[in-house]
Design a protein around this motif. Structure first.
Motif, PDB file in Angstrom:
ATOM      1  N   GLU A 141      22.443  19.002 -22.700  1.00 56.67           N
ATOM      2  CA  GLU A 141      23.887  18.791 -22.827  1.00 56.67           C
ATOM      3  C   GLU A 141      24.548  18.617 -21.455  1.00 56.67           C
ATOM      4  O   GLU A 141      25.662  18.110 -21.361  1.00 56.67           O
ATOM      5  CB  GLU A 141      24.533  19.973 -23.561  1.00 56.67           C
ATOM      6  N   HIS A 142      23.843  19.041 -20.392  1.00 58.42           N
ATOM      7  CA  HIS A 142      24.431  19.038 -19.049  1.00 58.42           C
ATOM      8  C   HIS A 142      23.613  18.298 -18.003  1.00 58.42           C
ATOM      9  O   HIS A 142      24.148  17.932 -16.959  1.00 58.42           O
ATOM     10  CB  HIS A 142      24.630  20.482 -18.571  1.00 58.42           C
ATOM     11  N   PHE A 143      22.328  18.115 -18.270  1.00 61.03           N
ATOM     12  CA  PHE A 143      21.426  17.596 -17.253  1.00 61.03           C
ATOM     13  C   PHE A 143      20.561  16.460 -17.787  1.00 61.03           C
ATOM     14  O   PHE A 143      20.224  16.439 -18.969  1.00 61.03           O
ATOM     15  CB  PHE A 143      20.491  18.716 -16.742  1.00 61.03           C
ATOM     16  N   THR A 144      20.199  15.572 -16.879  1.00 57.38           N
ATOM     17  CA  THR A 144      19.221  14.536 -17.223  1.00 57.38           C
ATOM     18  C   THR A 144      17.836  15.176 -17.289  1.00 57.38           C
ATOM     19  O   THR A 144      17.636  16.315 -16.852  1.00 57.38           O
ATOM     20  CB  THR A 144      19.191  13.432 -16.146  1.00 57.38           C
ATOM     21  N   GLU A 145      16.883  14.420 -17.795  1.00 55.82           N
ATOM     22  CA  GLU A 145      15.509  14.924 -17.858  1.00 55.82           C
ATOM     23  C   GLU A 145      14.986  15.259 -16.453  1.00 55.82           C
ATOM     24  O   GLU A 145      14.360  16.292 -16.240  1.00 55.82           O
ATOM     25  CB  GLU A 145      14.613  13.873 -18.535  1.00 55.82           C
ATOM     26  N   ALA A 146      15.273  14.398 -15.490  1.00 51.92           N
ATOM     27  CA  ALA A 146      14.830  14.644 -14.116  1.00 51.92           C
ATOM     28  C   ALA A 146      15.483  15.906 -13.554  1.00 51.92           C
ATOM     29  O   ALA A 146      14.825  16.697 -12.855  1.00 51.92           O
ATOM     30  CB  ALA A 146      15.157  13.439 -13.234  1.00 51.92           C
ATOM     31  N   GLU A 147      16.751  16.123 -13.836  1.00 52.13           N
ATOM     32  CA  GLU A 147      17.437  17.326 -13.346  1.00 52.13           C
ATOM     33  C   GLU A 147      16.875  18.588 -14.003  1.00 52.13           C
ATOM     34  O   GLU A 147      16.784  19.642 -13.361  1.00 52.13           O
ATOM     35  CB  GLU A 147      18.942  17.217 -13.595  1.00 52.13           C
ATOM     36  N   ILE A 148      16.489  18.499 -15.269  1.00 52.70           N
ATOM     37  CA  ILE A 148      15.874  19.647 -15.943  1.00 52.70           C
ATOM     38  C   ILE A 148      14.547  19.992 -15.283  1.00 52.70           C
ATOM     39  O   ILE A 148      14.254  21.168 -15.021  1.00 52.70           O
ATOM     40  CB  ILE A 148      15.700  19.372 -17.454  1.00 52.70           C
ATOM     41  N   VAL A 149      13.754  18.980 -14.992  1.00 52.38           N
ATOM     42  CA  VAL A 149      12.482  19.228 -14.307  1.00 52.38           C
ATOM     43  C   VAL A 149      12.756  19.899 -12.961  1.00 52.38           C
ATOM     44  O   VAL A 149      12.094  20.874 -12.584  1.00 52.38           O
ATOM     45  CB  VAL A 149      11.680  17.919 -14.147  1.00 52.38           C
ATOM     46  N   GLU A 150      13.736  19.390 -12.235  1.00 52.60           N
ATOM     47  CA  GLU A 150      14.096  19.965 -10.935  1.00 52.60           C
ATOM     48  C   GLU A 150      14.515  21.425 -11.078  1.00 52.60           C
ATOM     49  O   GLU A 150      14.056  22.294 -10.321  1.00 52.60           O
ATOM     50  CB  GLU A 150      15.219  19.133 -10.323  1.00 52.60           C
ATOM     51  N   LEU A 151      15.369  21.713 -12.045  1.00 50.25           N
ATOM     52  CA  LEU A 151      15.811  23.084 -12.290  1.00 50.25           C
ATOM     53  C   LEU A 151      14.622  23.996 -12.580  1.00 50.25           C
ATOM     54  O   LEU A 151      14.528  25.100 -12.035  1.00 50.25           O
ATOM     55  CB  LEU A 151      16.806  23.104 -13.461  1.00 50.25           C
ATOM     56  N   CYS A 152      13.716  23.530 -13.411  1.00 45.46           N
ATOM     57  CA  CYS A 152      12.546  24.338 -13.769  1.00 45.46           C
ATOM     58  C   CYS A 152      11.656  24.595 -12.556  1.00 45.46           C
ATOM     59  O   CYS A 152      11.131  25.708 -12.382  1.00 45.46           O
ATOM     60  CB  CYS A 152      11.745  23.651 -14.879  1.00 45.46           C
ATOM     61  N   ILE A 153      11.478  23.599 -11.710  1.00 38.98           N
ATOM     62  CA  ILE A 153      10.650  23.774 -10.511  1.00 38.98           C
ATOM     63  C   ILE A 153      11.316  24.746  -9.549  1.00 38.98           C
ATOM     64  O   ILE A 153      10.658  25.632  -8.992  1.00 38.98           O
ATOM     65  CB  ILE A 153      10.346  22.414  -9.854  1.00 38.98           C
ATOM     66  N   PHE A 154      12.631  24.611  -9.349  1.00 35.97           N
ATOM     67  CA  PHE A 154      13.336  25.568  -8.492  1.00 35.97           C
ATOM     68  C   PHE A 154      13.197  26.983  -9.054  1.00 35.97           C
ATOM     69  O   PHE A 154      12.939  27.935  -8.305  1.00 35.97           O
ATOM     70  CB  PHE A 154      14.821  25.208  -8.349  1.00 35.97           C
ATOM     71  N   ALA A 155      13.381  27.141 -10.365  1.00 36.85           N
ATOM     72  CA  ALA A 155      13.263  28.476 -10.969  1.00 36.85           C
ATOM     73  C   ALA A 155      11.869  29.052 -10.733  1.00 36.85           C
ATOM     74  O   ALA A 155      11.736  30.222 -10.344  1.00 36.85           O
ATOM     75  CB  ALA A 155      13.582  28.417 -12.458  1.00 36.85           C
ATOM     76  N   ALA A 156      10.837  28.243 -10.927  1.00 38.83           N
ATOM     77  CA  ALA A 156       9.474  28.722 -10.706  1.00 38.83           C
ATOM     78  C   ALA A 156       9.263  29.134  -9.250  1.00 38.83           C
ATOM     79  O   ALA A 156       8.660  30.172  -8.966  1.00 38.83           O
ATOM     80  CB  ALA A 156       8.470  27.641 -11.109  1.00 38.83           C
ATOM     81  N   PHE A 157       9.773  28.334  -8.327  1.00 37.43           N
ATOM     82  CA  PHE A 157       9.658  28.633  -6.902  1.00 37.43           C
ATOM     83  C   PHE A 157      10.358  29.951  -6.579  1.00 37.43           C
ATOM     84  O   PHE A 157       9.795  30.831  -5.916  1.00 37.43           O
ATOM     85  CB  PHE A 157      10.252  27.477  -6.089  1.00 37.43           C
ATOM     86  N   PHE A 158      11.591  30.118  -7.062  1.00 42.56           N
ATOM     87  CA  PHE A 158      12.360  31.323  -6.772  1.00 42.56           C
ATOM     88  C   PHE A 158      11.750  32.561  -7.435  1.00 42.56           C
ATOM     89  O   PHE A 158      11.738  33.643  -6.841  1.00 42.56           O
ATOM     90  CB  PHE A 158      13.825  31.167  -7.206  1.00 42.56           C
ATOM     91  N   ILE A 159      11.274  32.414  -8.659  1.00 39.91           N
ATOM     92  CA  ILE A 159      10.653  33.556  -9.340  1.00 39.91           C
ATOM     93  C   ILE A 159       9.407  33.995  -8.579  1.00 39.91           C
ATOM     94  O   ILE A 159       9.249  35.170  -8.235  1.00 39.91           O
ATOM     95  CB  ILE A 159      10.315  33.214 -10.811  1.00 39.91           C
ATOM     96  N   GLY A 160       8.532  33.052  -8.282  1.00 38.01           N
ATOM     97  CA  GLY A 160       7.278  33.400  -7.622  1.00 38.01           C
ATOM     98  C   GLY A 160       7.462  33.965  -6.229  1.00 38.01           C
ATOM     99  O   GLY A 160       6.952  35.044  -5.901  1.00 38.01           O
ATOM    100  N   PHE A 161       8.206  33.268  -5.387  1.00 36.22           N
ATOM    101  CA  PHE A 161       8.353  33.729  -4.013  1.00 36.22           C
ATOM    102  C   PHE A 161       9.326  34.887  -3.895  1.00 36.22           C
ATOM    103  O   PHE A 161       9.216  35.709  -2.982  1.00 36.22           O
ATOM    104  CB  PHE A 161       8.685  32.562  -3.075  1.00 36.22           C
ATOM    105  N   GLY A 162      10.269  35.007  -4.831  1.00 36.93           N
ATOM    106  CA  GLY A 162      11.131  36.186  -4.847  1.00 36.93           C
ATOM    107  C   GLY A 162      10.349  37.444  -5.182  1.00 36.93           C
ATOM    108  O   GLY A 162      10.564  38.506  -4.591  1.00 36.93           O
ATOM    109  N   ARG A 163       9.418  37.324  -6.114  1.00 33.99           N
ATOM    110  CA  ARG A 163       8.580  38.487  -6.443  1.00 33.99           C
ATOM    111  C   ARG A 163       7.655  38.830  -5.284  1.00 33.99           C
ATOM    112  O   ARG A 163       7.412  40.005  -5.007  1.00 33.99           O
ATOM    113  CB  ARG A 163       7.811  38.223  -7.733  1.00 33.99           C
ATOM    114  N   LEU A 164       7.177  37.812  -4.606  1.00 32.79           N
ATOM    115  CA  LEU A 164       6.374  38.058  -3.412  1.00 32.79           C
ATOM    116  C   LEU A 164       7.198  38.800  -2.363  1.00 32.79           C
ATOM    117  O   LEU A 164       6.758  39.806  -1.803  1.00 32.79           O
ATOM    118  CB  LEU A 164       5.848  36.737  -2.844  1.00 32.79           C
ATOM    119  N   GLY A 165       8.417  38.313  -2.104  1.00 36.26           N
ATOM    120  CA  GLY A 165       9.292  38.971  -1.133  1.00 36.26           C
ATOM    121  C   GLY A 165       9.604  40.404  -1.519  1.00 36.26           C
ATOM    122  O   GLY A 165       9.606  41.302  -0.673  1.00 36.26           O
TER     123      GLY A 165
END
Length: 198
Positions: A141-165
């Protein structure tokens, strides 16, 4: 004290120093790289990936920062919660918006797209098995398919490296409220924060 030994910048791999402009930054801007420098090839790979994500992004920097901070709260990564990136502030992020992360769906200063991205970040951080077709229908409703992929990749990056930190416990340079241990969750809103470049 951090659980992994920090490497002094002058002892970093020269290529890593150049790629991260480490000599121009503060210890907080050097972040996890200070520990990753113990494994320089891995550090270069991670910083290259993180830099490429930011450079290639289409999502607004402010939205990415709101997602990062909400995930930092779920991860209880105190160093992640204490930092605000100047590029996000330049894109309109305010501390009022950060305070809105306490109850984002009720916030009047967050856009519907930001609320949808934060809702996805909540799900991905706390109950990824609940993500279903409806989750992605809501995002569309708010994002293109490419933007959704981008959001998901950012979330994965932040979840993983945030837990590491969080597990490396690098808090000694942070404002006092982020250094203390507490049975109650620490929050990024309503606290002193440090603005860094990037």
């Amino acid at each position: 004290m951090s659980r992994i030994q920090k490497v002094a910048v002058e002892n970093w791999d020269p290529e890593l120093r150049r790629a991260t402009a480490a000599d121009d930054g503060t210890p907080l801007e050097q972040g996890l790289v200070r520990m990753m420098a113990n494994a320089p090839d891995m550090a270069k790979a991670v910083t290259g990936f993180g830099g490429a994500l930011m450079k290639a992004r289409a999502l607004p920097r402010r939205l990415v920062e709101l997602v990062r901070l909400r995930i930092a709260f779920h991860n209880q990564c105190r160093s992640c919660m204490a930092i605000r990136y100047k590029t996000a502030i330049d894109d309109g992020l305010t501390e009022g918006m950060v305070c809105s992360l306490e109850r984002p769906q009720d916030a009047s200063d967050l856009t519907p797209a930001e609320k949808a991205a934060i809702a996805y970040a909540d799900q991905a951080s706390t109950d990824h098995f609940s993500i279903d077709d409806g989750t992605f229908d809501s995002l569309r409703e708010h994002f293109t398919e490419a933007e959704i992929v981008e959001l998901c990749i950012f979330a994965a990056f932040f979840i993983g490296f945030g837990r590491l930190g969080a597990s490396w416990d690098m808090v000694e340079e942070l404002p006092q409220e982020f250094q203390k241990r507490s049975a109650a969750p620490i929050v990024p809103w309503g606290q002193d924060a440090i603005t860094v470049r990037g």
